[in-house]
Design an enzyme around this catalytic site. Structure first.
Site, short mmCIF file in Angstrom:
data_model
loop_
_atom_site.label_atom_id
_atom_site.label_comp_id
_atom_site.label_asym_id
_atom_site.label_seq_id
_atom_site.Cartn_x
_atom_site.Cartn_y
_atom_site.Cartn_z
N ALA A 68 8.02 -3.81 -0.65
CA ALA A 68 8.06 -3.87 -2.21
C ALA A 68 6.77 -3.55 -2.69
CB ALA A 68 8.52 -5.16 -2.61
N GLY A 84 10.34 -4.82 2.07
CA GLY A 84 11.81 -4.34 1.59
C GLY A 84 12.29 -3.02 2.39
N GLU A 87 14.15 -4.11 5.35
CA GLU A 87 15.43 -4.82 4.62
C GLU A 87 16.48 -3.67 4.34
OE1 GLU A 87 13.60 -8.97 3.03
OE2 GLU A 87 12.98 -7.20 2.23
N GLU A 104 5.97 -10.67 5.02
CA GLU A 104 5.81 -11.40 3.84
C GLU A 104 4.95 -12.69 4.10
OE1 GLU A 104 9.41 -8.87 3.28
OE2 GLU A 104 8.47 -9.81 4.93
#
Length: 258
Positions: free
Chosen positions: A63, A108, A111, A131
Site C-alpha cells: 500500500a 498489500g 494480500e 507492516e
C-alpha cells in the site's frame, strides 16, 4: 488516467496494475481503478482472469505509505475496509483468478495475491508482510489469509518479524503453485488460464464456489455444499455434451457456458 489496464484475449481477461514508477503500490486511486475494471468484466464471456503488475520488478510493492502516514483511526479503518472489500470481491468472483507475480509482492501485494485462486511466481518474486515494522498490522486480509495459505507458525513469523521470503521458499511452503523465469511467467499463466477456460464454465464456477464455501465450514456442511453445487451442473447443455462425448469416445464440442 487509470492505473489499471484490462485486455481480453479470447476467453481470458488480463488485468495489469500499471503504476510502475511506484512499483505498482496501492493507493486509493489504484483500488478504485482496480474495482472499476473488476466490475466491468463480462463474466459470461470471460472464463478466467489473470492479475499481474506492470514491469519486471514488482507485482504490487504494498500500500502507498505516503497516503496512509497521517491517517487517524477512522481514516485507517476506512482504508482497510476499502481494500478488504475489493480483495474479498476478487476472491469470490464467479470465475478463477490467477495471480502472475512478477516481482515484489509485499504488504498489500502479498494480500492481493492471496485473494486469487492460484499464484504463479517469477523467480525474482519476493513475498512479505512488513507492516509491523511500520507500526501497523496487515490491513487487507494478511493476518487471516496468510495463515490459511501456509503453516500458521510460518505466517506468524513472517508477520511478527517482517521476514520476507523468496519465490522458491514460497513454493516450498505452498504459497505459490509454481515458479518460472521472468520471461516465462505470463506465457505460463496464459497457458494455465487457457486450460481452465476450455473446461465446462458452469462446472468450473460450481467447483470454485463449493471449495470457497466448504473450506470455511465443518465437513458435514461442506459435503452438503458439494452436493448442491454438483446437482446444479445437471440438465446443462455442457453436462449433456461432456458426458455424451465421453460415452461416444469422442472429443467434446467447445463448451457453451449453458
Amino acid at each position: 488516467m487509470s492505473f489499471v489496464k484490462y485486455e481480453a484475449k479470447d476467453l481470458i481477461g488480463i488485468i495489469t496494475i500499471d503504476r510502475e514508477k511506484a512499483l505498482n503500490a496501492l493507493n486509493s486511486q489504484v483500488l478504485d481503478d482496480l474495482e472499476a475494471v473488476v466490475d466491468a468484466v463480462d463474466y459470461d464471456a470471460i472464463r478466467c482472469l489473470i492479475i499481474t503488475g506492470a514491469g519486471s520488478k514488482s507485482f504490487v510493492a504494498g500500500a502507498d505509505i505516503a497516503e496512509m502516514a497521517d491517517d487517524n483511526k477512522a481514516e485507517g479503518r476506512a482504508f482497510a475496509e476499502h481494500g478488504n472489500k475489493l480483495f474479498r470481491k476478487i476472491e469470490t468472483l464467479p470465475i478463477p483468478v490467477i495471480a502472475a507475480i512478477n516481482g515484489f509482492a509485499l504488504g498489500g501485494g502479498c494480500e492481493l495475491s492471496m485473494a486469487c485462486d492460484i499464484r504463479l511466481a517469477a523467480d525474482n518474486a519476493v513475498f512479505g508482510q512488513p507492516e509491523t515494522g511500520l507500526g501497523i498490522t496487515p490491513g487487507f486480509g494478511g493476518t487471516q489469509r496468510l495463515m490459511r495459505r501456509i503453516p500458521v507458525g510460518m505466517a506468524k513469523e513472517m508477520i511478527y518479524a517482517c521476514n520476507n521470503i523468496k519465490a522458491q521458499d514460497a513454493l516450498k511452503w505452498g504459497l505459490v503453485n509454481a515458479v518460472y523465469p521472468q520471461e516465462e511467467l505470463m506465457p505460463a499463466a496464459e497457458k494455465l488460464a487457457g486450460k481452465i477456460a476450455k473446461n465446462a464454465p458452469i462446472a468450473v464456477r460450481m467447483s470454485k464456489a463449493a471449495m470457497n464455501e466448504g473450506i470455511e465450514v465443518d465437513m458435514d456442511q461442506a459435503i452438503g455444499i458439494e452436493c448442491d453445487r454438483f446437482s446444479e451442473c445437471f440438465e446443462t447443455a455442457d453436462q449433456k455434451e461432456g458426458m455424451t462425448a465421453f460415452l461416444e469416445k469422442r472429443k467434446h464440442e467447445p463448451f457453451q457456458n449453458k
